[in-house]
Design a protein around this motif. Structure first.
Motif, mmCIF file in Angstrom:
data_model
loop_
_atom_site.group_PDB
_atom_site.id
_atom_site.type_symbol
_atom_site.label_atom_id
_atom_site.label_comp_id
_atom_site.label_asym_id
_atom_site.label_seq_id
_atom_site.Cartn_x
_atom_site.Cartn_y
_atom_site.Cartn_z
ATOM 1 N N SER A 232 31.104 48.874 59.640
ATOM 2 C CA SER A 232 30.898 47.669 60.437
ATOM 3 C C SER A 232 29.605 46.985 60.014
ATOM 4 C CB SER A 232 30.842 48.024 61.921
ATOM 5 O OG SER A 232 29.649 48.741 62.207
ATOM 6 N N TYR A 233 29.461 45.765 60.460
ATOM 7 C CA TYR A 233 28.254 44.992 60.167
ATOM 8 C C TYR A 233 27.018 45.738 60.683
ATOM 9 C CZ TYR A 233 24.808 41.241 60.488
ATOM 10 O OH TYR A 233 23.673 40.494 60.383
ATOM 11 N N GLU A 234 27.108 46.265 61.897
ATOM 12 C CA GLU A 234 25.967 46.970 62.501
ATOM 13 C C GLU A 234 25.599 48.220 61.711
ATOM 14 O OE1 GLU A 234 28.719 46.058 64.295
ATOM 15 O OE2 GLU A 234 27.813 44.325 65.308
ATOM 16 N N ASP A 235 26.604 48.945 61.235
ATOM 17 C CA ASP A 235 26.345 50.146 60.434
ATOM 18 C C ASP A 235 25.638 49.795 59.128
ATOM 19 O OD1 ASP A 235 27.533 51.789 62.308
ATOM 20 O OD2 ASP A 235 29.478 51.831 61.274
ATOM 21 N N ARG A 236 26.082 48.725 58.499
ATOM 22 C CA ARG A 236 25.472 48.325 57.220
ATOM 23 C C ARG A 236 24.039 47.840 57.421
ATOM 24 N NH1 ARG A 236 28.855 43.998 55.160
ATOM 25 N NH2 ARG A 236 29.722 43.882 57.237
ATOM 26 N N LYS B 212 20.164 37.200 50.418
ATOM 27 C CA LYS B 212 20.636 36.258 51.441
ATOM 28 C C LYS B 212 19.974 36.458 52.799
ATOM 29 C CE LYS B 212 25.102 35.968 49.195
ATOM 30 N NZ LYS B 212 26.533 36.174 49.294
ATOM 31 N N PHE B 213 19.132 37.496 52.926
ATOM 32 C CA PHE B 213 18.453 37.834 54.176
ATOM 33 C C PHE B 213 19.438 38.160 55.301
ATOM 34 C CE2 PHE B 213 15.587 35.024 51.823
ATOM 35 C CZ PHE B 213 14.552 35.915 51.589
ATOM 36 N N ASP B 214 20.649 38.536 54.925
ATOM 37 C CA ASP B 214 21.662 38.962 55.878
ATOM 38 C C ASP B 214 22.834 39.540 55.090
ATOM 39 O OD1 ASP B 214 22.764 39.439 58.335
ATOM 40 O OD2 ASP B 214 23.450 37.381 58.678
ATOM 41 N N LEU B 215 23.743 40.164 55.796
ATOM 42 C CA LEU B 215 24.955 40.689 55.190
ATOM 43 C C LEU B 215 26.150 39.948 55.766
ATOM 44 C CD1 LEU B 215 24.237 44.531 55.392
ATOM 45 C CD2 LEU B 215 24.188 43.101 53.358
ATOM 46 N N GLY C 39 32.123 40.254 57.699
ATOM 47 C CA GLY C 39 33.379 40.921 57.379
ATOM 48 C C GLY C 39 33.337 41.544 56.006
ATOM 49 N N TYR C 40 34.473 42.076 55.628
ATOM 50 C CA TYR C 40 34.608 42.685 54.315
ATOM 51 C C TYR C 40 35.435 41.763 53.449
ATOM 52 C CZ TYR C 40 35.917 46.023 50.708
ATOM 53 O OH TYR C 40 36.124 46.650 49.511
ATOM 54 N N ALA C 41 34.886 41.351 52.331
ATOM 55 C CA ALA C 41 35.559 40.383 51.476
ATOM 56 C C ALA C 41 36.714 41.012 50.695
ATOM 57 C CB ALA C 41 34.557 39.761 50.504
ATOM 58 N N GLY C 42 36.634 42.280 50.416
ATOM 59 C CA GLY C 42 37.664 42.907 49.594
ATOM 60 C C GLY C 42 37.520 42.464 48.150
ATOM 61 N N ARG C 43 38.483 42.784 47.370
ATOM 62 C CA ARG C 43 38.374 42.345 45.983
ATOM 63 C C ARG C 43 39.454 41.313 45.686
ATOM 64 N NH1 ARG C 43 40.741 47.261 42.357
ATOM 65 N NH2 ARG C 43 42.107 48.031 43.969
#
Length: 93
Positions: free
Chosen positions: A3-7, A46-49, A52-56
């Motif tokens: 998740s975003y929080e985990d990252r 980018k000073f942020d993540l 979501g997950y973009a995937g490939r």
């Protein structure tokens, strides 16, 4: 997939620990070394993540997949067409 929080938690701890990979992974129990470094590089740029997950990116378009499937079916004898369904997933167009 994390998740975003985990990252964010992993990146902030990584920076707090002086960008030391092993202590960060040992303390959190995740992620891999390459994931952590990738997240940190993106965070620094980018000073942020991303939330979501973009995937490939897909290697072939749906049209190319459908054309390949049709070409393959044209080459196979009728007895092997039933096994083709197990090998090639159906393409939605």
């Amino acid at each position: 997939m994390y998740s975003y929080e985990d990252r964010i938690r992993a990146v902030e701890l990584y920076i707090k620990l002086g960008k030391r990979v092993r202590p960060t992974i040992r303390q959190l129990g995740y992620p891999t070394k390459n994931s952590l470094k990738g997240w940190c590089n993106e965070y620094q740029q980018k000073f942020d993540l991303p939330a979501g997950y973009a995937g490939r990116k897909l290697k072939f378009s749906q049209e190319q997949r459908a054309a390949a499937s049709q070409a393959r079916r044209a080459v196979l004898p009728p007895s092997e067409e039933s096994t083709l369904d197990l090998v090639l997933p159906r393409c939605r167009i």
